[in-house]
Scaffold this active site. Sequence first.
Site, PDB file in Angstrom:
ATOM      1  N   SER A 138       0.830  -1.210   0.000  1.00 20.16           N
ATOM      2  CA  SER A 138       0.000   0.000   0.000  1.00 20.16           C
ATOM      3  C   SER A 138       0.860   1.253   0.000  1.00 20.16           C
ATOM      4  O   SER A 138       0.403   2.317  -0.405  1.00 20.16           O
ATOM      5  CB  SER A 138      -0.876   0.046   1.258  1.00 20.16           C
ATOM      6  OG  SER A 138      -1.611  -1.124   1.385  1.00 20.16           O
ATOM      7  N   HIS A 145      -2.466  -3.066  -6.449  1.00 22.01           N
ATOM      8  CA  HIS A 145      -2.999  -2.746  -5.121  1.00 22.01           C
ATOM      9  C   HIS A 145      -4.481  -3.091  -5.060  1.00 22.01           C
ATOM     10  O   HIS A 145      -5.314  -2.419  -5.681  1.00 22.01           O
ATOM     11  CB  HIS A 145      -2.757  -1.262  -4.817  1.00 22.01           C
ATOM     12  CG  HIS A 145      -3.153  -0.871  -3.433  1.00 22.01           C
ATOM     13  ND1 HIS A 145      -4.116   0.072  -3.165  1.00 22.01           N
ATOM     14  CD2 HIS A 145      -2.736  -1.329  -2.232  1.00 22.01           C
ATOM     15  CE1 HIS A 145      -4.253   0.190  -1.858  1.00 22.01           C
ATOM     16  NE2 HIS A 145      -3.429  -0.643  -1.269  1.00 22.01           N
ATOM     17  N   GLU A 203      -5.631  -1.208  -8.278  1.00 17.97           N
ATOM     18  CA  GLU A 203      -4.766  -0.168  -8.839  1.00 17.97           C
ATOM     19  C   GLU A 203      -3.485  -0.829  -9.372  1.00 17.97           C
ATOM     20  O   GLU A 203      -2.836  -1.582  -8.646  1.00 17.97           O
ATOM     21  CB  GLU A 203      -4.398   0.859  -7.769  1.00 17.97           C
ATOM     22  CG  GLU A 203      -5.605   1.670  -7.308  1.00 17.97           C
ATOM     23  CD  GLU A 203      -5.281   2.590  -6.132  1.00 17.97           C
ATOM     24  OE1 GLU A 203      -5.593   3.779  -6.218  1.00 17.97           O
ATOM     25  OE2 GLU A 203      -4.715   2.106  -5.131  1.00 17.97           O
ATOM     26  N   ASN A 261      -6.374   5.504  -1.801  1.00 18.00           N
ATOM     27  CA  ASN A 261      -6.086   5.817  -0.400  1.00 18.00           C
ATOM     28  C   ASN A 261      -5.830   7.304  -0.179  1.00 18.00           C
ATOM     29  O   ASN A 261      -6.130   7.850   0.882  1.00 18.00           O
ATOM     30  CB  ASN A 261      -4.914   4.976   0.122  1.00 18.00           C
ATOM     31  CG  ASN A 261      -5.381   3.568   0.452  1.00 18.00           C
ATOM     32  OD1 ASN A 261      -6.589   3.312   0.536  1.00 18.00           O
ATOM     33  ND2 ASN A 261      -4.454   2.653   0.619  1.00 18.00           N
TER      34      ASN A 261
HETATM   35  N1  LIG Z   1      -5.340  -5.223   4.876  1.00 17.19           N
HETATM   36  C1  LIG Z   1      -5.725  -4.413   3.893  1.00 17.19           C
HETATM   37  O1  LIG Z   1      -6.848  -3.888   3.870  1.00 17.19           O
HETATM   38  C2  LIG Z   1      -4.783  -4.166   2.729  1.00 17.19           C
HETATM   39  C3  LIG Z   1      -5.271  -3.519   1.584  1.00 17.19           C
HETATM   40  C4  LIG Z   1      -4.417  -3.325   0.490  1.00 17.19           C
HETATM   41  C5  LIG Z   1      -3.099  -3.730   0.581  1.00 17.19           C
HETATM   42  N2  LIG Z   1      -2.635  -4.329   1.713  1.00 17.19           N
HETATM   43  C6  LIG Z   1      -1.228  -4.782   1.727  1.00 17.19           C
HETATM   44  O2  LIG Z   1      -1.216  -6.190   1.494  1.00 17.19           O
HETATM   45  C7  LIG Z   1      -0.100  -6.788   2.176  1.00 17.19           C
HETATM   46  C8  LIG Z   1      -0.624  -7.872   3.088  1.00 17.19           C
HETATM   47  O3  LIG Z   1      -1.531  -7.317   4.011  1.00 17.19           O
HETATM   48  P1  LIG Z   1      -2.539  -8.220   4.866  1.00 17.19           P
HETATM   49  O4  LIG Z   1      -3.481  -7.278   5.502  1.00 17.19           O
HETATM   50  O5  LIG Z   1      -3.035  -9.339   4.033  1.00 17.19           O
HETATM   51  O6  LIG Z   1      -1.526  -8.805   5.964  1.00 17.19           O
HETATM   52  P2  LIG Z   1      -1.698 -10.074   6.898  1.00 17.19           P
HETATM   53  O7  LIG Z   1      -0.819  -9.848   8.066  1.00 17.19           O
HETATM   54  O8  LIG Z   1      -3.139 -10.398   7.105  1.00 17.19           O
HETATM   55  O9  LIG Z   1      -1.079 -11.262   6.013  1.00 17.19           O
HETATM   56  C9  LIG Z   1       0.277 -11.355   5.696  1.00 17.19           C
HETATM   57  C10 LIG Z   1       0.613 -12.838   5.593  1.00 17.19           C
HETATM   58  O10 LIG Z   1       1.907 -12.986   5.044  1.00 17.19           O
HETATM   59  C11 LIG Z   1       2.506 -14.098   5.679  1.00 17.19           C
HETATM   60  N3  LIG Z   1       3.919 -14.153   5.338  1.00 17.19           N
HETATM   61  C12 LIG Z   1       4.368 -14.750   4.212  1.00 17.19           C
HETATM   62  N4  LIG Z   1       5.695 -14.645   4.142  1.00 17.19           N
HETATM   63  C13 LIG Z   1       6.099 -13.994   5.227  1.00 17.19           C
HETATM   64  C14 LIG Z   1       7.374 -13.637   5.692  1.00 17.19           C
HETATM   65  N5  LIG Z   1       8.473 -13.873   5.009  1.00 17.19           N
HETATM   66  N6  LIG Z   1       7.412 -12.995   6.865  1.00 17.19           N
HETATM   67  C15 LIG Z   1       6.288 -12.715   7.546  1.00 17.19           C
HETATM   68  N7  LIG Z   1       5.058 -13.062   7.141  1.00 17.19           N
HETATM   69  C16 LIG Z   1       4.977 -13.695   5.983  1.00 17.19           C
HETATM   70  C17 LIG Z   1       2.084 -13.948   7.128  1.00 17.19           C
HETATM   71  O11 LIG Z   1       2.268 -15.138   7.842  1.00 17.19           O
HETATM   72  C18 LIG Z   1       0.621 -13.552   6.965  1.00 17.19           C
HETATM   73  O12 LIG Z   1      -0.228 -14.694   6.907  1.00 17.19           O
HETATM   74  C19 LIG Z   1       0.603  -5.639   2.877  1.00 17.19           C
HETATM   75  O13 LIG Z   1       1.641  -5.174   2.067  1.00 17.19           O
HETATM   76  C20 LIG Z   1      -0.489  -4.590   3.028  1.00 17.19           C
HETATM   77  O14 LIG Z   1       0.020  -3.285   3.142  1.00 17.19           O
HETATM   78  C21 LIG Z   1      -3.454  -4.575   2.772  1.00 17.19           C
END
Ligand SMILES: NC(=O)c1ccc[n+]([C@@H]2O[C@H](COP(=O)([O-])OP(=O)(O)OC[C@H]3O[C@@H](n4cnc5c(N)ncnc54)[C@H](O)[C@@H]3O)[C@@H](O)[C@H]2O)c1
Length: 331
Positions: free
Chosen positions: A132, A153, A165, A204
């Site tokens: 993000s 994104h 995006e 965002n």
């Molecule tokens: N949550 C949202 O609404 C949202 C929206 C758009 C973008 N994002 C982006 O998406 C990405 C993921 O976000 P999320 O909310 O799904 O996070 P989350 O914490 O729910 O999931 C991340 C997952 O990655 C895993 N993972 C895999 N390899 C890893 C490693 N090497 N080290 C640590 N963990 C590891 C974790 O175990 C976890 O299950 C981020 O970059 C976030 O900024 C999130």
Amino acid sequence: MASDVDERRTHTSEIRETAVIGAGLMGHGIAQVFAENGCSVALYDIADALLAGAMERIRANLALYAELGLENREFAETVLSRIRTTTDLADAVKGAQYVTEAIPENLNLKIDVFRKLDAATDDRVVLATNTSTLPITAIARAIKKGDRVIITHWFNPPHLVPVVEVVKGESTSEETFELAFRFLKDMRKEPVHVLKQVPGFLVNRIQTAMFREVVALLEEKVASAEDIDKAVRGSFGLRLATLGPLAIVDLGGVDLWYKGAQNLYPSLDASKGPRRLWTEMVEKGEVGAKTGRGFFNYGPGDISEIIKARDVKLLALLRLLYPKCPKGDQR
Ligand SMILES: NC(=O)c1ccc[n+]([C@@H]2O[C@H](COP(=O)([O-])OP(=O)(O)OC[C@H]3O[C@@H](n4cnc5c(N)ncnc54)[C@H](O)[C@@H]3O)[C@@H](O)[C@H]2O)c1
């Protein structure tokens, strides 16, 4: 004779092998979308229990489709059969043509994973990150295939929100930019070209600008939390589901809105950081439904019913506004 570029050209119709790295809130839904649209998906995470949890969430999403009569149980079985899980990163991306990374928002962690992805994939792969906020130039520079790195994104919940995006980084090649865009279209998403990386991309930035004003109005006790949400949902919130802000202004009158801007801009909130009210909430741990209290009170316990109610409404709206998205006939 074909040029190097031509030889590396991949057609979206050829992309059937995908991998999703990180099976959390976003990753599981992204994997579901790829599988719903005919791709094989390797879903990676660091522990089997996390992968089992992700598959449970996908199963629950598909069960809701069936409960609402949108898809049958066979569809759910087909989608699930297209997803395999693994805790071995190299195994996850073996043969993958399109990889989406959705691990936590930490630059060093992402660079480390992209180095491994770079080593384990061929030159024609697309390496997409769901970051993000992080600069992809730093990721692209750390690997050999920097031209194949792109931001895609997605929005939560990724299996339902149509827009993704597609952001071009300094090193992203034109081919990667177009390939990712067309692939996401094939996945029945509504990709949007973002021609350069600016903080917050499009959505965002716009959401955050609105929310700065929302918190200021609440802190200054202009209205209650209930009334602010009611006012937005039943006015421009409803309109925005059918027309974008620029088209809305065109219909209202560019000159009229111009006068409004001249009158209002000087009094709009221009805080350079989150307001006191918001900071205090975070400090007290009142961080939303997951803790039972945020701007509203949720009480203790499971929030799955709240999420289900949201998804039911989103699905009804999607059928009305995006009939072909996020899914339709089985492929
Ligand atoms: N949550 C949202 O609404 C949202 C929206 C758009 C973008 N994002 C982006 O998406 C990405 C993921 O976000 P999320 O909310 O799904 O996070 P989350 O914490 O729910 O999931 C991340 C997952 O990655 C895993 N993972 C895999 N390899 C890893 C490693 N090497 N080290 C640590 N963990 C590891 C974790 O175990 C976890 O299950 C981020 O970059 C976030 O900024 C999130």
